[in-house]
Design an enzyme around this catalytic site. Structure first.
Site, PDB file in Angstrom:
ATOM      1  N   ALA A 192       3.310  -0.815   4.673  1.00 25.39           N
ATOM      2  CA  ALA A 192       2.805  -0.847   6.050  1.00 25.39           C
ATOM      3  C   ALA A 192       2.383  -2.245   6.498  1.00 25.39           C
ATOM      4  O   ALA A 192       2.376  -2.535   7.698  1.00 25.39           O
ATOM      5  CB  ALA A 192       1.639   0.126   6.201  1.00 25.39           C
ATOM      6  N   ARG A 230       4.738  11.231  -2.307  1.00 27.51           N
ATOM      7  CA  ARG A 230       4.477  10.983  -0.896  1.00 27.51           C
ATOM      8  C   ARG A 230       5.778  11.055  -0.099  1.00 27.51           C
ATOM      9  O   ARG A 230       6.689  10.256  -0.324  1.00 27.51           O
ATOM     10  CB  ARG A 230       3.844   9.601  -0.728  1.00 27.51           C
ATOM     11  CG  ARG A 230       3.633   9.216   0.714  1.00 27.51           C
ATOM     12  CD  ARG A 230       3.091   7.786   0.827  1.00 27.51           C
ATOM     13  NE  ARG A 230       3.065   7.388   2.217  1.00 27.51           N
ATOM     14  CZ  ARG A 230       3.605   6.271   2.686  1.00 27.51           C
ATOM     15  NH1 ARG A 230       4.189   5.423   1.868  1.00 27.51           N
ATOM     16  NH2 ARG A 230       3.552   5.992   3.969  1.00 27.51           N
ATOM     17  N   ARG A 269      13.256   4.816  12.137  1.00 28.30           N
ATOM     18  CA  ARG A 269      11.964   5.485  12.114  1.00 28.30           C
ATOM     19  C   ARG A 269      11.160   5.159  13.371  1.00 28.30           C
ATOM     20  O   ARG A 269      11.705   4.709  14.367  1.00 28.30           O
ATOM     21  CB  ARG A 269      11.237   5.102  10.826  1.00 28.30           C
ATOM     22  CG  ARG A 269      12.045   5.550   9.601  1.00 28.30           C
ATOM     23  CD  ARG A 269      11.345   5.348   8.314  1.00 28.30           C
ATOM     24  NE  ARG A 269      10.105   6.112   8.292  1.00 28.30           N
ATOM     25  CZ  ARG A 269       9.096   5.835   7.474  1.00 28.30           C
ATOM     26  NH1 ARG A 269       9.187   4.834   6.627  1.00 28.30           N
ATOM     27  NH2 ARG A 269       8.007   6.562   7.500  1.00 28.30           N
ATOM     28  N   HIS A 273      12.819  -2.398   1.644  1.00 28.58           N
ATOM     29  CA  HIS A 273      12.185  -1.139   2.064  1.00 28.58           C
ATOM     30  C   HIS A 273      13.063   0.005   1.588  1.00 28.58           C
ATOM     31  O   HIS A 273      14.288  -0.071   1.671  1.00 28.58           O
ATOM     32  CB  HIS A 273      12.039  -1.074   3.588  1.00 28.58           C
ATOM     33  CG  HIS A 273      11.167  -2.153   4.126  1.00 28.58           C
ATOM     34  ND1 HIS A 273       9.804  -2.083   4.052  1.00 28.58           N
ATOM     35  CD2 HIS A 273      11.479  -3.329   4.714  1.00 28.58           C
ATOM     36  CE1 HIS A 273       9.302  -3.185   4.594  1.00 28.58           C
ATOM     37  NE2 HIS A 273      10.295  -3.960   4.987  1.00 28.58           N
ATOM     38  N   LEU A 274      12.445   1.061   1.117  1.00 23.10           N
ATOM     39  CA  LEU A 274      13.192   2.218   0.636  1.00 23.10           C
ATOM     40  C   LEU A 274      13.920   2.924   1.772  1.00 23.10           C
ATOM     41  O   LEU A 274      15.074   3.308   1.645  1.00 23.10           O
ATOM     42  CB  LEU A 274      12.249   3.189  -0.065  1.00 23.10           C
ATOM     43  CG  LEU A 274      11.566   2.627  -1.318  1.00 23.10           C
ATOM     44  CD1 LEU A 274      10.426   3.532  -1.754  1.00 23.10           C
ATOM     45  CD2 LEU A 274      12.574   2.454  -2.427  1.00 23.10           C
ATOM     46  N   TYR A 281      11.065   8.898   1.207  1.00 25.00           N
ATOM     47  CA  TYR A 281      11.003   7.862   0.171  1.00 25.00           C
ATOM     48  C   TYR A 281      11.664   8.240  -1.145  1.00 25.00           C
ATOM     49  O   TYR A 281      11.751   7.414  -2.047  1.00 25.00           O
ATOM     50  CB  TYR A 281       9.541   7.465  -0.081  1.00 25.00           C
ATOM     51  CG  TYR A 281       8.863   6.931   1.154  1.00 25.00           C
ATOM     52  CD1 TYR A 281       9.241   5.704   1.695  1.00 25.00           C
ATOM     53  CD2 TYR A 281       7.871   7.651   1.805  1.00 25.00           C
ATOM     54  CE1 TYR A 281       8.635   5.207   2.837  1.00 25.00           C
ATOM     55  CE2 TYR A 281       7.253   7.160   2.943  1.00 25.00           C
ATOM     56  CZ  TYR A 281       7.641   5.947   3.452  1.00 25.00           C
ATOM     57  OH  TYR A 281       7.041   5.460   4.581  1.00 25.00           O
ATOM     58  N   PRO A 308       0.797  -1.221   0.000  1.00 22.80           N
ATOM     59  CA  PRO A 308       0.000   0.000   0.000  1.00 22.80           C
ATOM     60  C   PRO A 308       0.832   1.274   0.000  1.00 22.80           C
ATOM     61  O   PRO A 308       1.906   1.342   0.586  1.00 22.80           O
ATOM     62  CB  PRO A 308      -0.806  -0.111   1.297  1.00 22.80           C
ATOM     63  CG  PRO A 308       0.002  -0.994   2.179  1.00 22.80           C
ATOM     64  CD  PRO A 308       0.669  -1.971   1.251  1.00 22.80           C
ATOM     65  N   ASN A 309       0.294   2.241  -0.710  1.00 20.62           N
ATOM     66  CA  ASN A 309       0.828   3.600  -0.808  1.00 20.62           C
ATOM     67  C   ASN A 309       2.072   3.717  -1.672  1.00 20.62           C
ATOM     68  O   ASN A 309       2.534   4.832  -1.927  1.00 20.62           O
ATOM     69  CB  ASN A 309       1.075   4.219   0.575  1.00 20.62           C
ATOM     70  CG  ASN A 309      -0.195   4.256   1.396  1.00 20.62           C
ATOM     71  OD1 ASN A 309      -1.225   4.706   0.915  1.00 20.62           O
ATOM     72  ND2 ASN A 309      -0.127   3.759   2.617  1.00 20.62           N
ATOM     73  N   ASP A 365       2.070 -15.586   6.245  1.00 16.08           N
ATOM     74  CA  ASP A 365       1.639 -16.967   6.046  1.00 16.08           C
ATOM     75  C   ASP A 365       1.546 -17.317   4.563  1.00 16.08           C
ATOM     76  O   ASP A 365       1.890 -18.430   4.154  1.00 16.08           O
ATOM     77  CB  ASP A 365       0.297 -17.213   6.736  1.00 16.08           C
ATOM     78  CG  ASP A 365       0.410 -17.240   8.258  1.00 16.08           C
ATOM     79  OD1 ASP A 365       1.541 -17.271   8.794  1.00 16.08           O
ATOM     80  OD2 ASP A 365      -0.653 -17.229   8.914  1.00 16.08           O
ATOM     81  N   ASN A 370       8.174  -5.519  -1.175  1.00 17.51           N
ATOM     82  CA  ASN A 370       8.110  -4.354  -0.303  1.00 17.51           C
ATOM     83  C   ASN A 370       6.672  -4.319   0.194  1.00 17.51           C
ATOM     84  O   ASN A 370       5.791  -3.792  -0.481  1.00 17.51           O
ATOM     85  CB  ASN A 370       8.462  -3.074  -1.057  1.00 17.51           C
ATOM     86  CG  ASN A 370       8.457  -1.859  -0.151  1.00 17.51           C
ATOM     87  OD1 ASN A 370       7.877  -1.877   0.926  1.00 17.51           O
ATOM     88  ND2 ASN A 370       9.085  -0.793  -0.598  1.00 17.51           N
ATOM     89  N   GLU A 391      12.957  -9.267   1.362  1.00 16.14           N
ATOM     90  CA  GLU A 391      12.165  -8.115   1.791  1.00 16.14           C
ATOM     91  C   GLU A 391      12.962  -6.845   1.505  1.00 16.14           C
ATOM     92  O   GLU A 391      14.159  -6.791   1.770  1.00 16.14           O
ATOM     93  CB  GLU A 391      11.897  -8.236   3.296  1.00 16.14           C
ATOM     94  CG  GLU A 391      11.089  -7.130   3.895  1.00 16.14           C
ATOM     95  CD  GLU A 391      10.893  -7.296   5.402  1.00 16.14           C
ATOM     96  OE1 GLU A 391      10.278  -6.409   6.002  1.00 16.14           O
ATOM     97  OE2 GLU A 391      11.367  -8.308   5.987  1.00 16.14           O
TER      98      GLU A 391
END
Length: 146
Positions: free
Chosen positions: A78, A19, A108, A101-102, A24, A11-12, A88, A75, A99
């Site tokens: 949230a 954003r 954070r 993440h930017l 980001y 999401p997002n 799962d 990624n 995995e």
């Protein structure tokens, strides 16, 4: 053997570039897709690149990857911090997972320090901006090339 890597974005992430650019960056999701396609071509991989704001859709894509893809670069956005269901599904897919993440989630808010995905992932890339996607795809190529 498949050389298809499923690159999933939660999401997002469709809002990249507009954003919170201080967190980001200014690159868009289309820029990230271009980077992934270019990296895959350089590494002899194929990429299927997707983004959704709907958790069930992401889970369906993960299920469909089983037996079809060589790995998943994800990624989760949230959902990293909230979704046991995505964790799962990744386990059920029986594929290697990286995995990404930017931002460096550990610098954070406290709630971002926990990931439901990290414990089942081969590795976690965070804080490298969009370069993390390139690093993840390059590692999948390394794994597939033995």
């Amino acid at each position: 053997m498949s050389r298809l890597i499923l690159v999933l974005n939660g999401p997002n992430l469709n809002m990249l570039g507009t954003r919170e650019p201080a967190t980001y960056g200014h690159e868009t999701l289309a820029d990230v897709e271009t980077l992934c396609q270019r990296t895959a071509a350089e590494q002899g991989l194929d990429v299927e690149f997707r983004q959704t704001n709907h958790e069930g859709q992401l889970i369906d894509w993960i299920h469909q990857a089983r037996g079809r893809c060589a790995g998943i670069l994800i990624n989760p956005g949230a959902w990293t911090h909230t979704s046991v269901a995505i964790r799962d599904a990744l386990v059920a897919a029986e594929l290697p997972v990286i995995e990404v993440h930017l931002s460096n989630v550990h610098k954070r808010e406290e709630f971002r320090h926990h990931s439901f995905v990290s414990g089942i992932a081969l590795g976690v890339l965070c804080g490298f901006g969009t370069h993390g996607y390139r690093m993840g795809l390059t590692h999948f190529a390394h794994l597939l090339n033995g």
